[in-house]
Enzyme design. Sequence first.
Site, PDB file in Angstrom:
ATOM      1  N   LEU A  29      11.693   4.999 153.930  1.00 45.98           N
ATOM      2  CA  LEU A  29      13.032   5.361 154.415  1.00 45.98           C
ATOM      3  C   LEU A  29      13.193   5.036 155.902  1.00 45.98           C
ATOM      4  O   LEU A  29      12.251   5.113 156.683  1.00 45.98           O
ATOM      5  CB  LEU A  29      13.275   6.857 154.182  1.00 45.98           C
ATOM      6  CG  LEU A  29      13.131   7.347 152.735  1.00 45.98           C
ATOM      7  CD1 LEU A  29      13.538   8.815 152.626  1.00 45.98           C
ATOM      8  CD2 LEU A  29      13.950   6.505 151.766  1.00 45.98           C
ATOM      9  N   HIS A  33      18.822   5.064 155.321  1.00 42.51           N
ATOM     10  CA  HIS A  33      18.701   6.049 154.242  1.00 42.51           C
ATOM     11  C   HIS A  33      19.100   7.439 154.736  1.00 42.51           C
ATOM     12  O   HIS A  33      19.754   8.203 154.015  1.00 42.51           O
ATOM     13  CB  HIS A  33      17.257   6.121 153.733  1.00 42.51           C
ATOM     14  CG  HIS A  33      16.769   4.877 153.045  1.00 42.51           C
ATOM     15  ND1 HIS A  33      15.885   4.010 153.633  1.00 42.51           N
ATOM     16  CD2 HIS A  33      17.042   4.381 151.818  1.00 42.51           C
ATOM     17  CE1 HIS A  33      15.624   3.023 152.792  1.00 42.51           C
ATOM     18  NE2 HIS A  33      16.315   3.212 151.693  1.00 42.51           N
ATOM     19  N   GLN A 158      24.649  -4.696 144.388  1.00 40.85           N
ATOM     20  CA  GLN A 158      24.122  -3.520 143.674  1.00 40.85           C
ATOM     21  C   GLN A 158      25.180  -2.410 143.608  1.00 40.85           C
ATOM     22  O   GLN A 158      25.370  -1.766 142.570  1.00 40.85           O
ATOM     23  CB  GLN A 158      22.859  -3.000 144.360  1.00 40.85           C
ATOM     24  CG  GLN A 158      22.380  -1.662 143.794  1.00 40.85           C
ATOM     25  CD  GLN A 158      21.044  -1.222 144.374  1.00 40.85           C
ATOM     26  OE1 GLN A 158      20.000  -1.618 143.888  1.00 40.85           O
ATOM     27  NE2 GLN A 158      21.073  -0.388 145.413  1.00 40.85           N
ATOM     28  N   SER A 190      16.557  -2.347 157.098  1.00 39.87           N
ATOM     29  CA  SER A 190      15.967  -2.612 155.786  1.00 39.87           C
ATOM     30  C   SER A 190      14.502  -2.203 155.838  1.00 39.87           C
ATOM     31  O   SER A 190      13.845  -2.349 156.879  1.00 39.87           O
ATOM     32  CB  SER A 190      16.063  -4.107 155.467  1.00 39.87           C
ATOM     33  OG  SER A 190      15.132  -4.439 154.454  1.00 39.87           O
TER      34      SER A 190
HETATM   35  O1  PAF Z   1      18.525   0.371 146.414  1.00 37.03           O
HETATM   36  C1  PAF Z   1      17.418   0.790 146.052  1.00 37.03           C
HETATM   37  O2  PAF Z   1      16.622   1.278 146.857  1.00 37.03           O
HETATM   38  C2  PAF Z   1      17.036   0.681 144.575  1.00 37.03           C
HETATM   39  O3  PAF Z   1      17.550  -0.477 144.002  1.00 37.03           O
HETATM   40  C3  PAF Z   1      17.434   1.914 143.757  1.00 37.03           C
HETATM   41  C4  PAF Z   1      18.942   2.084 143.694  1.00 37.03           C
HETATM   42  C5  PAF Z   1      16.812   3.160 144.361  1.00 37.03           C
HETATM   43  C6  PAF Z   1      16.931   1.776 142.324  1.00 37.03           C
HETATM   44  O4  PAF Z   1      15.536   1.681 142.273  1.00 37.03           O
END
Ligand code: PAF
Length: 284
Positions: A29, A33, A158, A190
Amino acid sequence: MRITTTCDQLSTDLAKAGPCVFVPTMGALHAGHAALIRRGVELARERELSGGCVVSIFVNPSQFNDPADFARYPKTFEADAAMCEAAGASLVFAPGVDDVYPPGVEIATPPLPAVAAGPGLEDAFRPGHFAGVCRVVKRLFEIVRPVASVFGEKDWQQLQVITAMVRNLSMPIEIIPGPTVREDDGLAMSSRNRFLTPADRVRALALRRALHAAQSASTPADAQAAMTSVLAADSIVADYAVVRDAQTLLAPDPSGARPHRALITARVGSVRLLDNAAWAPRSV
Ligand code: PAF
């Protein structure tokens, strides 16, 4: 803040705690995050959800199409748990692979939404990636049963894929976007930035510059040319540097009525970096 490692314990904890907001992560993290978790905590407070914000930490093997990338994915659990607590999470769910995918139990991959297969972006460069993401996110949603879930805008495709999956499956979960958090010099945060060499860390700033250059263009084609040229100045060849419809990620609507997104993915040294920004034609 509680830490739970099994589905059974999680069900007991959630039954006591009540409805929650959920932030799924793969650990390692960073401040990006932490911002998603703080957003989840704030949302739970606003909506008076007694379960607060639940964070999962699970490095999902089935979404890595490159085994080397999976092998070197950073594992920093102690620091991750401390960050979750500092950001106000109420519970960390850190299951093992056998908890998420119990041996002998079929955990089906849901039908993939069109945005996971058609645009020729991450779907083309990481075959199987979105099948792995949809499978694990659906599974985690079924375990945690959140009211809402927060996903970062940095992984723009995503975010669209999960939003469409939830809609297609009629899951009663609101998907909340969390803005990209950047280093002071503009690099999108990242978990993989730590693998950049000092020289590549400097070159990586070209992605942000390329997105800025795109803002001065008046057509998607000019924006794409501007991004490619800025990246080339730093010897970066992108997997893609494109302007697309922000939601379908297909070619932009010629009327320009729908929102657009500029998206770049490029390998800088050994690290594949993603970034994106809202894009609108510059009015002349
Ligand atoms: O974005 C991420 O870190 C991953 O793709 C997730 C959403 C936790 C799924 O493993």
